[in-house]
Write a protein that holds these residues in place. Structure first.
Motif, short mmCIF file in Angstrom:
data_model
loop_
_atom_site.label_atom_id
_atom_site.label_comp_id
_atom_site.label_asym_id
_atom_site.label_seq_id
_atom_site.Cartn_x
_atom_site.Cartn_y
_atom_site.Cartn_z
N ILE A 32 17.04 -12.28 12.28
CA ILE A 32 16.20 -11.06 12.47
C ILE A 32 15.46 -10.87 10.93
O ILE A 32 16.17 -11.13 10.00
N ILE A 33 14.19 -10.80 11.06
CA ILE A 33 13.31 -10.37 9.83
C ILE A 33 12.97 -9.15 10.26
O ILE A 33 11.79 -8.84 10.95
N ASP A 34 13.64 -8.02 9.48
CA ASP A 34 13.25 -6.69 9.66
C ASP A 34 12.30 -6.12 9.01
O ASP A 34 12.39 -5.71 8.04
N LEU A 35 10.99 -5.71 9.34
CA LEU A 35 10.04 -5.07 8.88
C LEU A 35 9.69 -4.04 9.59
O LEU A 35 8.48 -3.36 9.50
N SER A 36 10.57 -3.38 10.12
CA SER A 36 10.27 -2.30 10.89
C SER A 36 10.54 -0.95 10.20
O SER A 36 10.06 0.20 10.46
N THR A 317 -6.25 -4.64 3.51
CA THR A 317 -5.39 -4.77 2.42
C THR A 317 -5.16 -3.30 1.90
O THR A 317 -6.30 -2.50 1.48
N PRO A 318 -3.98 -2.86 1.82
CA PRO A 318 -3.58 -1.48 1.58
C PRO A 318 -3.76 -1.10 0.12
O PRO A 318 -3.44 -2.18 -0.61
N ARG A 319 -4.18 0.08 -0.15
CA ARG A 319 -4.27 0.33 -1.47
C ARG A 319 -3.28 1.10 -1.88
O ARG A 319 -3.08 1.57 -3.34
N ALA A 320 -2.03 1.33 -0.92
CA ALA A 320 -1.01 2.15 -1.42
C ALA A 320 0.23 1.78 -0.36
O ALA A 320 -0.04 1.45 0.74
N THR A 321 1.22 2.59 -0.66
CA THR A 321 2.59 2.83 0.35
C THR A 321 3.06 0.92 0.12
O THR A 321 2.63 0.13 -0.37
N MET A 322 4.24 0.87 1.07
CA MET A 322 5.01 -0.39 1.18
C MET A 322 4.63 -1.05 2.65
O MET A 322 5.23 -1.62 3.13
N TYR A 323 3.48 -0.59 3.11
CA TYR A 323 3.26 -0.86 4.49
C TYR A 323 1.89 -1.64 4.86
O TYR A 323 0.89 -1.60 3.80
N VAL A 324 1.84 -2.36 5.92
CA VAL A 324 0.43 -2.86 6.43
C VAL A 324 0.42 -2.26 7.85
O VAL A 324 1.20 -2.24 8.52
N TRP A 325 -0.89 -1.68 7.88
CA TRP A 325 -1.05 -1.08 9.13
C TRP A 325 -2.48 -1.68 9.87
O TRP A 325 -3.16 -2.05 9.35
N ALA A 326 -2.10 -2.62 10.79
CA ALA A 326 -2.63 -3.70 11.49
C ALA A 326 -3.26 -3.23 12.90
O ALA A 326 -2.26 -2.76 13.84
N LYS A 327 -4.58 -3.48 13.27
CA LYS A 327 -5.14 -3.24 14.41
C LYS A 327 -4.64 -4.21 15.25
O LYS A 327 -4.63 -5.71 15.09
N VAL A 349 11.25 -11.26 14.68
CA VAL A 349 10.55 -10.37 13.45
C VAL A 349 10.38 -8.94 14.11
O VAL A 349 9.89 -8.72 15.24
N ALA A 350 10.95 -7.95 13.57
CA ALA A 350 10.90 -6.61 13.99
C ALA A 350 9.69 -5.68 13.11
O ALA A 350 9.74 -5.97 12.17
N ALA A 351 8.96 -5.03 14.13
CA ALA A 351 7.79 -4.45 13.41
C ALA A 351 7.74 -2.90 14.25
O ALA A 351 8.64 -2.62 15.08
N SER A 352 7.00 -2.00 13.56
CA SER A 352 7.05 -0.73 14.34
C SER A 352 5.57 -0.68 15.06
O SER A 352 4.74 -0.69 14.75
N TYR A 364 -2.04 -0.09 17.00
CA TYR A 364 -1.75 -0.50 15.86
C TYR A 364 -0.49 -1.02 15.87
O TYR A 364 0.54 -0.48 16.51
N VAL A 365 0.12 -1.81 14.91
CA VAL A 365 1.43 -2.07 14.42
C VAL A 365 1.75 -1.99 12.83
O VAL A 365 0.64 -2.09 12.19
N ARG A 366 2.81 -1.37 12.40
CA ARG A 366 3.18 -1.21 11.14
C ARG A 366 4.29 -2.13 10.53
O ARG A 366 5.34 -2.32 11.16
N PHE A 367 3.90 -2.90 9.57
CA PHE A 367 4.84 -3.98 9.19
C PHE A 367 5.44 -3.49 7.50
O PHE A 367 4.33 -3.01 6.74
N ALA A 368 6.48 -3.16 7.52
CA ALA A 368 6.99 -2.78 6.31
C ALA A 368 7.26 -3.95 5.38
O ALA A 368 8.28 -4.97 5.93
N LEU A 369 6.96 -3.78 4.20
CA LEU A 369 7.10 -5.25 3.33
C LEU A 369 8.34 -5.04 2.45
O LEU A 369 8.36 -5.08 1.19
#
Length: 391
Positions: A32-36, A317-327, A349-352, A364-369
């Motif tokens: 598991i690579i947990d990016l959720s 490319t996010p300008r803030a936070t520890m996430y990528v919010w992708a369509k 690979v786990a995402a939210s 959308y899906v959220r990836f935590a870096l």
């Protein structure tokens, strides 16, 4: 046995479904690579840990921590805030220690809402904001957060019938999950709106330090300097990597702080004094380690976004936070749960899923870096293989 009706609004959610999907992947032998989850993998600074470690040997820290016991902490909070934003804060009446921001934002509706009152919440938004309103017997009016509006709610779209029953508005910028930043002009507009409609303005502010390049994340009190209608929540979980220590605080209008304090008085005795001592050290020490954490996540952002674009998924490319919010791409544009469930079961690979944050998050899906650049690169390679098979 009989249980309260309010539990019906707290039924199993998509994050519980994702937990089960991760468990199935583990049982199948997946790595598991947990990016959720937005839980940083970086260590707490040694100076903070040393202060907590020293406290453990001090028996005077072992008892209940009543409000007076938090005085030094509250003074450190007030001094830190004034240094950073040049706005005075009274540590006695305008600061309250919390056992994590989620505790504060979930308990506040108990102090503000009567059954049937409305809370105005962001959609998508952080799930505990909804849960606290439901526990208080309130109703939720969701403010859609759409890309075409810069992920800012359109306040003029809120019906007058809702506003007459509304008691609070919750905002959170930099925003989880969309990563959007609200300009000061929007906060000024929101403050005026809440003053006009007699609403408490709640600003959840965990990512205030998590801005990149020349981005600026305003505090709500830069728009409400006299603290007329506002309360703001801060945490040590992100900037100081102290998520598991459950330490946070609120700054705000003294009447709102007093109301939340009354709720907390029947629920908890505050955090352990040793952890408070570590938090005081975090606030009083030079903040280089905070910038180091931010720089680390900026590097991870660049690696992840670059790898995603190289494989054909043009994420922003996010300008803030520890996430990528992708369509989401085809065929997943309206099935974020299906995408995330199959992704983790087939690749590890786990995402939210975006819909877990609200109806407007679907698609959308959220990836935590929260992994190293090497692990993020590996995650993207697995995502690329998954997309090739599913298209």
């Amino acid at each position: 046995m009989h249980f309260s009706n309010r539990l019906q609004l707290l039924q199993s959610n998509v994050f519980a479904d994702m937990d089960r999907a991760k468990a199935r992947a583990l049982s199948a032998g997946r790595d598991i690579i947990d990016l959720s989850l937005g839980s940083a993998d970086l260590p707490v600074a040694d100076r903070i840990l040393d202060r907590i470690r020293d406290s453990l040997a001090d028996p005077s820290t072992h008892g209940y921590a009543l409000f007076h016991s938090t005085q030094t902490f509250r003074e450190a909070v007030a001094n830190w805030y004034t240094r950073k934003y040049d706005i005075p804060v009274d540590p006695e009446t305008e600061v309250l220690q919390l056992i994590g921001c989620q505790e504060g934002t979930a308990h506040l509706p108990l102090a503000l809402l009567n059954p049937g009152d409305f809370a105005l919440l962001q959609d998508p938004g952080y799930p505990s904001h909804f849960g606290g309103v439901y526990l208080a017997g309130g109703q939720v009016y969701t403010m859609p957060m759409l890309a075409e509006n810069g992920f800012l709610p359109i306040l003029e779209d809120i019906p007058e019938a809702v506003l007459t029953q509304a008691r609070m508005m919750v905002l959170s910028y930099p925003h989880n999950p969309t990563t959007a930043i609200a300009p000061l002009s929007f906060f000024e507009k929101a403050v005026a709106f809440c003053q006009q409609h007699h609403l408490v303005l709640v600003h959840d502010f965990p990512y205030g330090d998590f801005v990149f390049e020349d981005a600026v994340a305003p505090s709500i009190f830069q728009a409400d300097r006299e603290k007329t209608v506002s309360i703001e929540f801060f945490t040590f979980s992100k900037s100081y990597n102290m998520g598991g220590f459950r330490i946070a605080y609120a700054i705000g209008n003294r009447e709102i702080i007093q109301a939340l304090r009354k709720v907390k008085a029947v629920i908890d005795f505050n955090q352990y004094q040793g952890i408070l001592n570590g938090a005081i050290t975090a606030l009083n020490e030079p903040q280089e380690f905070v910038q180091h954490t931010v720089n680390t996540f900026r590097q991870r952002r660049d690696v992840f976004v670059g790898a995603m674009r190289d494989m054909g998924w043009n994420v922003p490319t996010p300008r803030a936070t520890m996430y990528v919010w992708a369509k989401l791409p085809e065929p997943w544009t309206q099935d974020s749960v299906g995408f995330c469930t199959q992704l983790v079961e087939q690749t590890g690979v786990a995402a939210s899923p975006g819909v877990g944050f609200g109806k407007s998050g679907e698609g959308y899906v959220r990836f935590a870096l929260v992994r190293s650049p090497e692990m993020l690169t590996q995650a993207v390679e697995r995502i690329a293989q998954f997309l090739q098979k599913s298209c």
